[in-house]
Design a protein around this motif. Structure first.
Motif, PDB file in Angstrom:
ATOM      1  N   ILE A   1       1.979  -5.756   8.146  1.00 44.26           N
ATOM      2  CA  ILE A   1       2.833  -5.358   7.037  1.00 44.26           C
ATOM      3  C   ILE A   1       3.778  -4.235   7.482  1.00 44.26           C
ATOM      4  CG2 ILE A   1       2.844  -4.410   4.697  1.00 44.26           C
ATOM      5  CD1 ILE A   1       1.858  -7.294   4.903  1.00 44.26           C
ATOM      6  N   THR A   2       3.300  -3.346   8.324  1.00 42.26           N
ATOM      7  CA  THR A   2       4.151  -2.276   8.846  1.00 42.26           C
ATOM      8  C   THR A   2       5.315  -2.847   9.653  1.00 42.26           C
ATOM      9  OG1 THR A   2       2.355  -0.661   8.879  1.00 42.26           O
ATOM     10  CG2 THR A   2       4.191  -0.275  10.390  1.00 42.26           C
ATOM     11  N   ALA A   3       5.038  -3.865  10.467  1.00 37.99           N
ATOM     12  CA  ALA A   3       6.101  -4.493  11.269  1.00 37.99           C
ATOM     13  C   ALA A   3       7.119  -5.190  10.381  1.00 37.99           C
ATOM     14  CB  ALA A   3       5.498  -5.476  12.260  1.00 37.99           C
TER      15      ALA A   3
ATOM     16  N   ARG B   1       9.360   0.382  -0.467  1.00 40.89           N
ATOM     17  CA  ARG B   1       9.158  -0.548  -1.601  1.00 40.89           C
ATOM     18  C   ARG B   1       8.518  -1.854  -1.150  1.00 40.89           C
ATOM     19  NH1 ARG B   1       9.391   1.729  -6.236  1.00 40.89           N
ATOM     20  NH2 ARG B   1      10.324  -0.062  -7.301  1.00 40.89           N
ATOM     21  N   PHE B   2       8.032  -1.889   0.075  1.00 40.88           N
ATOM     22  CA  PHE B   2       7.438  -3.121   0.621  1.00 40.88           C
ATOM     23  C   PHE B   2       5.922  -2.980   0.710  1.00 40.88           C
ATOM     24  CE2 PHE B   2       6.072  -5.848   4.176  1.00 40.88           C
ATOM     25  CZ  PHE B   2       6.522  -7.067   3.693  1.00 40.88           C
ATOM     26  N   ILE B   3       5.229  -4.110   0.499  1.00 39.44           N
ATOM     27  CA  ILE B   3       3.768  -4.103   0.485  1.00 39.44           C
ATOM     28  C   ILE B   3       3.255  -5.515   0.764  1.00 39.44           C
ATOM     29  CG2 ILE B   3       3.471  -4.661  -1.982  1.00 39.44           C
ATOM     30  CD1 ILE B   3       1.377  -2.298  -2.009  1.00 39.44           C
ATOM     31  N   GLY B   4       2.005  -5.621   1.147  1.00 38.58           N
ATOM     32  CA  GLY B   4       1.370  -6.923   1.321  1.00 38.58           C
ATOM     33  C   GLY B   4       0.560  -7.285   0.088  1.00 38.58           C
TER      34      GLY B   4
ATOM     35  N   VAL C   1      -4.438  -5.976  -1.210  1.00 39.46           N
ATOM     36  CA  VAL C   1      -3.193  -5.218  -1.338  1.00 39.46           C
ATOM     37  C   VAL C   1      -3.076  -4.352  -0.093  1.00 39.46           C
ATOM     38  CG1 VAL C   1      -1.884  -3.573  -2.715  1.00 39.46           C
ATOM     39  CG2 VAL C   1      -3.384  -5.238  -3.852  1.00 39.46           C
ATOM     40  N   ILE C   2      -2.133  -4.715   0.785  1.00 38.40           N
ATOM     41  CA  ILE C   2      -2.058  -4.081   2.097  1.00 38.40           C
ATOM     42  C   ILE C   2      -0.901  -3.096   2.132  1.00 38.40           C
ATOM     43  CG2 ILE C   2      -1.901  -4.450   4.580  1.00 38.40           C
ATOM     44  CD1 ILE C   2      -2.534  -7.489   2.528  1.00 38.40           C
ATOM     45  N   ARG C   3      -1.259  -1.855   2.377  1.00 37.67           N
ATOM     46  CA  ARG C   3      -0.262  -0.788   2.409  1.00 37.67           C
ATOM     47  C   ARG C   3       0.271  -0.614   3.825  1.00 37.67           C
ATOM     48  NH1 ARG C   3      -0.949   5.016  -0.581  1.00 37.67           N
ATOM     49  NH2 ARG C   3       1.183   5.760  -0.205  1.00 37.67           N
ATOM     50  N   ALA C   4       1.586  -0.785   3.981  1.00 38.49           N
ATOM     51  CA  ALA C   4       2.224  -0.480   5.264  1.00 38.49           C
ATOM     52  C   ALA C   4       2.245   1.029   5.461  1.00 38.49           C
ATOM     53  CB  ALA C   4       3.644  -1.029   5.288  1.00 38.49           C
ATOM     54  N   LEU C   5       2.490   1.448   6.657  1.00 34.30           N
ATOM     55  CA  LEU C   5       2.636   2.873   6.932  1.00 34.30           C
ATOM     56  C   LEU C   5       3.739   3.476   6.058  1.00 34.30           C
ATOM     57  CD1 LEU C   5       1.502   5.065   8.856  1.00 34.30           C
ATOM     58  CD2 LEU C   5       3.396   4.527  10.400  1.00 34.30           C
TER      59      LEU C   5
END
Length: 283
Positions: free
Chosen positions: A123-125, A135-138, A153-157
């Motif tokens: 998700i970070t990539a 504003r982006f998330i998995g 719910v995957i939180r990017a860096l």
């Protein structure tokens, strides 16, 4: 923020399932795909799913009709201009997802959340290619989406607190249980599940037991509701292979080497239920 409208990009197995649960929950939905044929197939699938829910008494006919009325389809990304959240649900291909995410961000509003339903890609990539990565998330749903309750719910860096809170709240509105996960290859479920499935293919390839007996052993001995090979057919053998390849690349550990039998079945086009032939044949 309160999310009232959702754009779903991809009308396949995952996309039409997400569109269905969103519409049942009262959201207005825009379902996007590359062709009208793909959209028609996706709508037909979710219409059949809703009909089965009516037959089982899970929803009534009025709720089904209202949900269908909330879904509109288009091949034009410009239709996403007013959505509160856009959820990418394309196949597990990094280049494809990056292209779609850039296209989404070019049309949605500055306050819109952008999410990916990826099952294995960082998700970070993915966030790194966007102008508004905070504003982006998995949002990793599970197949079949209308029936399985989990959303990872995957939180990017880069993801901010407001985005995380809004997506957790949305997941609950969709009737799901959100589990917050730090970005890592495979997240939680697939990190554990897909290597187990891959090992089942090694057991099958080595002739230790038949596919039927491998599945029966795991159902009866490990209390699994479905055997690993039957589950691979349900997930899609191509998806399982793709996840293993991501693990091998990202971890650099040969324990994630895909079983040659799995790779051969994918090469032969035997992808599981969606092609009517995988480990097993389907009518």
């Amino acid at each position: 923020m309160t999310i009232r409208t959702a754009g779903i990009i991809g009308a396949g197995t995952m996309g039409n399932g997400i569109a269905q649960v969103a519409a049942v929950a009262g959201l207005d939905v825009v379902l996007i795909d590359v062709s009208n044929a793909a959209l028609e197939k996706g709508v037909a699938t979710l219409t059949g799913s809703l009909a089965r829910l009516v037959e089982k008494g899970k929803i009534d006919a009025a709720a089904r009709d209202a949900a269908l009325a909330r879904i509109r389809t288009s091949t034009d990304y410009a239709q996403l201009a007013d959505v509160d959240i856009a959820i990418e649900a394309a196949t597990e291909n990094l280049d494809l997802k990056l292209r779609i995410l850039r296209q989404i961000e070019s049309v949605v509003g500055a306050d819109a959340i952008v999410a990916s339903n990826t099952s294995s890609i960082s998700i970070t990539a993915l966030a790194a290619v966007l102008d508004r990565p905070e504003r982006f998330i998995g949002m990793h749903f599970f197949n079949p989406v209308p029936l399985l309750q989990l959303v990872e719910v995957i939180r990017a860096l880069q993801t901010n607190d407001a985005t995380l809170a809004a997506v957790r709240e949305l997941s609950e509105r969709l009737g799901k249980t959100p589990v917050t996960v730090r970005n890592a290859p495979g997240f939680v479920v697939n990190r554990i599940l897909v290597p187990m499935i891959n090992e089942a293919f090694f057991v099958l390839a080595e002739g230790t037991s038949t596919a039927e007996d491998i599945d029966a052993a795991m159902k009866l001995g490990a209390n699994h509701p479905i055997g690993p090979l039957a589950l691979a057919d349900l997930i899609g053998l191509d998806v399982c292979l793709s996840v293993m390849e991501v693990f091998l690349k990202d971890f650099g550990d040969t324990k994630y080497r895909a079983c040659p039998l799995l790779r051969e079945l994918v090469t032969a086009g035997r992808l599981g239920r969606k092609t009517k032939h995988g480990v097993y044949r389907y009518a």
